[in-house]
Design an enzyme around this catalytic site. Structure first.
Site, PDB file in Angstrom:
ATOM      1  N   ASP A 276      -8.378  52.243   5.240  1.00 39.59           N
ATOM      2  CA  ASP A 276      -9.450  52.641   4.330  1.00 39.59           C
ATOM      3  C   ASP A 276      -9.647  51.622   3.213  1.00 39.59           C
ATOM      4  O   ASP A 276      -8.757  50.835   2.905  1.00 39.59           O
ATOM      5  CB  ASP A 276      -9.153  54.011   3.724  1.00 39.59           C
ATOM      6  CG  ASP A 276      -7.877  54.022   2.887  1.00 39.59           C
ATOM      7  OD1 ASP A 276      -6.884  53.418   3.322  1.00 39.59           O
ATOM      8  OD2 ASP A 276      -7.885  54.636   1.803  1.00 39.59           O
ATOM      9  N   GLU A 277     -10.815  51.672   2.613  1.00 38.93           N
ATOM     10  CA  GLU A 277     -11.131  50.936   1.384  1.00 38.93           C
ATOM     11  C   GLU A 277     -10.719  49.465   1.457  1.00 38.93           C
ATOM     12  O   GLU A 277     -10.188  48.894   0.505  1.00 38.93           O
ATOM     13  CB  GLU A 277     -10.487  51.622   0.178  1.00 38.93           C
ATOM     14  CG  GLU A 277     -11.045  53.029  -0.044  1.00 38.93           C
ATOM     15  CD  GLU A 277     -10.395  53.753  -1.200  1.00 38.93           C
ATOM     16  OE1 GLU A 277     -11.099  54.492  -1.899  1.00 38.93           O
ATOM     17  OE2 GLU A 277      -9.163  53.609  -1.390  1.00 38.93           O
ATOM     18  N   ALA A 278     -10.994  48.847   2.608  1.00 37.26           N
ATOM     19  CA  ALA A 278     -10.606  47.443   2.817  1.00 37.26           C
ATOM     20  C   ALA A 278     -11.738  46.520   2.400  1.00 37.26           C
ATOM     21  O   ALA A 278     -12.170  45.641   3.153  1.00 37.26           O
ATOM     22  CB  ALA A 278     -10.214  47.219   4.275  1.00 37.26           C
TER      23      ALA A 278
END
Length: 465
Positions: A276-278
């Site tokens: 996530d949230e890369a």
């Protein structure tokens, strides 16, 4: 005296009868081989045979299903599996009031096989004993998976052979949000948690977040950065700034060592790889990274779970996207389902236990809005995303991120009473759920929380006894 349907989650069927079963000092429990633990969980003496409370296997039904018959003279439980017998124990424990059980018959089985809760031990560390206490609290509501978020930008909480600085440095004093560390699990500590959970029919799902949320790893090992230079330790709550290097073999040597070790320590079928949230990883690098890492999870015998951003790349059919955002649709998740994947549903505006109950609440965040008890209850996972029908759902998971948490009481306050609401969505038939009934049942459970010293939020949506 309790009513036969005074259970959370509400059973599939509960047919009351006249009378009640009285538990006395002479009451004993007898059980089939393999169920000897039942008496201890009920807090009653065991008998080899002839007990007034009897547990037997042999029910023809899905895993975790059970039938419960209570009369004035006996309690009879039949279960499909030991896990079903454990579910029946939780029902009996909720029904016991002043040493009696209401008479009648319950037939019960879960809606979804996967009913989970995530505990973030990276942003704030929780000890082995605190995790055990959390397990004891969640199994009362038939939760059967505990997802441990073990690594993030602010801390690395699991010992990995060959990479000692992960815990020596990023599990040490000054880690966690606000520098509220230290803490990490040795291999023995983690095995202790896994074993304790297994005795309560809870599967541990470990998460090693990647390719983002890796500042703690890079702080410990600068060789994992793009230029090999040290990065500063981070104890703030910003996200999206760190990334493993997709074209570096050092990255994949590190990742394989971690996956191999975590898989070896974890008997359950799942290994969560985050994803996530890369934002600091380009789309091409994200695809490159996942194409290398997803096969590693399978190589070591596990089924990959990842936050639903993972579904932006082509996934193995066995991979499980976990939807967590608030948007009304997600094309990647729908494509993964069309290709054969199952989904875990965790929409933040319904299931994130770290959201504030109301504006100004002393704990929690509010980026997904405030989530009072009625909001946690008033939704259905089969309606949440276009292209993700009921048959594509592996289950439902609540998530408790720990940026604002500092104690076991903080954890309990944010978990209860919302987790029982989400547990009912995950276990009970959709048509059996009813908000007025749930309000009554959760209010009736509160005296037990008070007696056990468990903190909970007295939601104004409930008339508490």
């Amino acid at each position: 005296m309790r009513r036969l349907d005074d259970v959370i989650p509400v059973p599939v069927s509960a047919v009351p009868a006249d009378g009640h079963f009285a538990i006395t000092p002479a009451t004993q429990v007898s059980a089939d081989p393999g169920l000897a633990w039942v008496a201890a969980f009920l807090g009653l003496p065991a008998a080899p045979s002839g007990g007034a409370i009897q547990f037997a296997l042999g029910l023809d039904g899905p895993d975790e299903s059970y039938e419960l018959d209570i009369s004035d003279s006996s309690v009879r439980v039949r279960a499909a599996t030991p896990a079903g017998a454990f579910a029946a124990v939780q029902t009996l424990r909720q029904l016991i009031s002043e040493g009696t059980l209401p008479a009648g018959r319950i037939a019960d089985r879960p809606r979804f096989a996967y009913r989970g809760v995530m505990l973030d031990v990276a942003r704030h560390f929780f000890t082995v004993d605190e995790v055990k206490a959390f397990i004891d609290a969640i199994v009362a509501f038939k939760i059967n998976h505990l997802h441990l978020h073990l690594t993030d930008d602010q801390g690395w909480r699991l010992e990995i052979p060959g990479w000692p600085r992960l815990t020596e440095v990023s599990g040490a004093s000054g880690t966690g949000v606000g520098g509220e560390g230290p803490g990490f699990y040795t291999r023995d500590h983690y095995t202790e948690i896994v074993s304790y959970a297994a005795e309560r029919f809870v599967t541990i799902v470990p998460e090693i977040d990647m390719p983002g949320h890796v500042n703690a790893a890079q702080f410990a090992y600068p060789a994992l950065t793009a230029d090999g230079n040290p990065v500063p330790q981070r104890t703030d709550t910003e996200v999206g700034y760190s990334s493993l290097v997709a074209d570096s073999e050092t990255t994949y040597a590190f990742v394989e060592d971690v996956i191999r070790e975590v898989a070896a320590l974890t008997p359950g079928p799942f290994l969560h790889i985050g994803g996530d949230e890369a934002q600091a990883t380009t789309p091409d690098d994200y695809r490159t990274f996942m194409s290398r890492v997803l096969p590693l999870v399978g190589k070591y015998g596990k089924r990959a779970v990842g936050w639903h951003e993972m579904a932006n790349v082509e996934l193995p059919e066995t991979a499980v996207p976990q939807f967590w955002r608030t948007e009304p649709a997600d094309d990647g998740t729908a494509r993964a389902v069309a290709a054969g994947s199952q989904v875990i549903m965790s929409p933040a505006d319904r299931t994130y236990l770290d959201m504030k109950y109301e504006p100004g609440f002393r704990l929690g965040l509010d980026w997904a809005g405030c989530v009072e008890l009625d909001r946690a209850y008033d939704w259905d996972p089969a309606d949440r995303l276009p292209g993700v029908p009921e048959h594509a759902l592996l289950g439902v998971e609540a998530a408790l991120w720990s940026e604002t948490l500092r104690s076991r009481a903080d954890v309990e306050t944010m978990t209860f009473p919302r987790l029982p609401a989400i547990a009912e969505i995950a276990w009970s038939p959709r048509e059996a759920r009813d908000w007025p009934s749930f309000r009554r049942r959760v209010a009736a459970y509160a005296p037990r929380w008070r007696a056990e010293g468990t903190a909970y939020h007295p939601s104004p949506t409930v008339d508490w006894e």
